[in-house]
Enzyme design. Structure first.
Site, short mmCIF file in Angstrom:
data_model
loop_
_atom_site.label_atom_id
_atom_site.label_comp_id
_atom_site.label_asym_id
_atom_site.label_seq_id
_atom_site.Cartn_x
_atom_site.Cartn_y
_atom_site.Cartn_z
N GLU A 191 29.03 19.98 96.97
CA GLU A 191 28.99 21.46 96.28
C GLU A 191 30.14 22.15 96.86
OE1 GLU A 191 26.80 24.81 95.28
OE2 GLU A 191 25.97 22.20 95.36
N GLU A 192 30.92 21.58 98.14
CA GLU A 192 32.06 21.91 98.77
C GLU A 192 32.98 22.24 97.49
OE1 GLU A 192 33.05 24.25 99.84
OE2 GLU A 192 31.39 24.13 101.60
N SER A 193 33.57 20.77 96.91
CA SER A 193 34.28 20.11 95.99
C SER A 193 34.23 19.31 94.86
CB SER A 193 35.40 19.56 96.84
OG SER A 193 35.57 17.67 97.18
N TYR A 223 23.65 28.36 98.03
CA TYR A 223 24.46 27.09 98.12
C TYR A 223 23.29 26.43 99.23
CZ TYR A 223 28.09 24.84 101.50
OH TYR A 223 28.70 23.62 102.29
#
Length: 194
Positions: A54-56, A141
């Site tokens: 999800e982040e990168s 998220y």
């Protein structure tokens, strides 16, 4: 959680980082680092892998518009707190990110939802509210990660797995003359059957 312990652990992990230092890593190598560090700190590797996705999306050089850096998108203040001096070193970034997630899980008594919301929106806001904030980015998220973490894959009405890749936007003129703009293929198919 004590900052001194985090800094000491980060200093100890630098030896491992030196072994891995280079410009590129395979996904398999990165997942192995996550597995090792997650076991070391007692955090579920599957959760960390979903956070990274999800982040990168596994990009070790990612930088967000807000200044988050590296594979686990550590904010500069978080990197400093965790003793991560080079957030683009994936070993150090993963190590710091996992220790930070462990801290959040402990702070919120093992509540994964609140820990994830804190990772995205900050622990002070989540703690003051006692819930996931009414911030659509944070709510989405948490939802995306928890669904994947629990093994649930969103499925559209035709039974195929939905993806985050957008379809081209189509203009559909309904029978009453209303123009509907959509990138949902199922809406386009539905409208052509009328």
């Amino acid at each position: 959680f004590q900052a001194e312990d985090g800094i000491r652990d980060a200093q100890e992990s630098r030896g491992l980082g030196d072994v891995y230092k280079r410009q590129s890593y395979t996904r398999e190598e990165l997942e192995k680092i996550v597995d090792e560090k997650s076991a070391q700190y007692g955090v579920d590797a599957k959760l960390i892998k979903e956070v990274i996705k999800e982040e990168s999306n596994w990009n070790i050089n990612a930088v967000s518009p807000k200044g988050a850096m590296g594979i686990m998108q550590l904010m500069p203040s978080t990197a400093l707190l965790m003793g991560v001096t080079n957030p683009f070193d994936p070993v150090a970034n993963i190590d710091g990110g996992i220790r930070y997630m462990k801290y959040l899980l402990e702070r919120f008594n093992g509540n994964i939802t609140l820990a994830l919301a804190s990772y995205n929106a900050g622990p002070n806001l989540v703690e003051s509210l006692g819930r996931v904030p009414n911030i659509s980015e944070t709510q989405n998220y948490v939802k995306r990660i928890t669904l994947r973490y629990s093994g649930i894959t969103p499925v559209n009405t035709e039974g195929s797995v939905t993806s985050r890749k957008s379809s081209p936007i189509k203009a559909i003129i309904l029978s009453d003359g209303t123009v509907l703009y959509t990138n949902r293929v199922d809406m386009y198919i539905w409208s052509t059957k009328q």
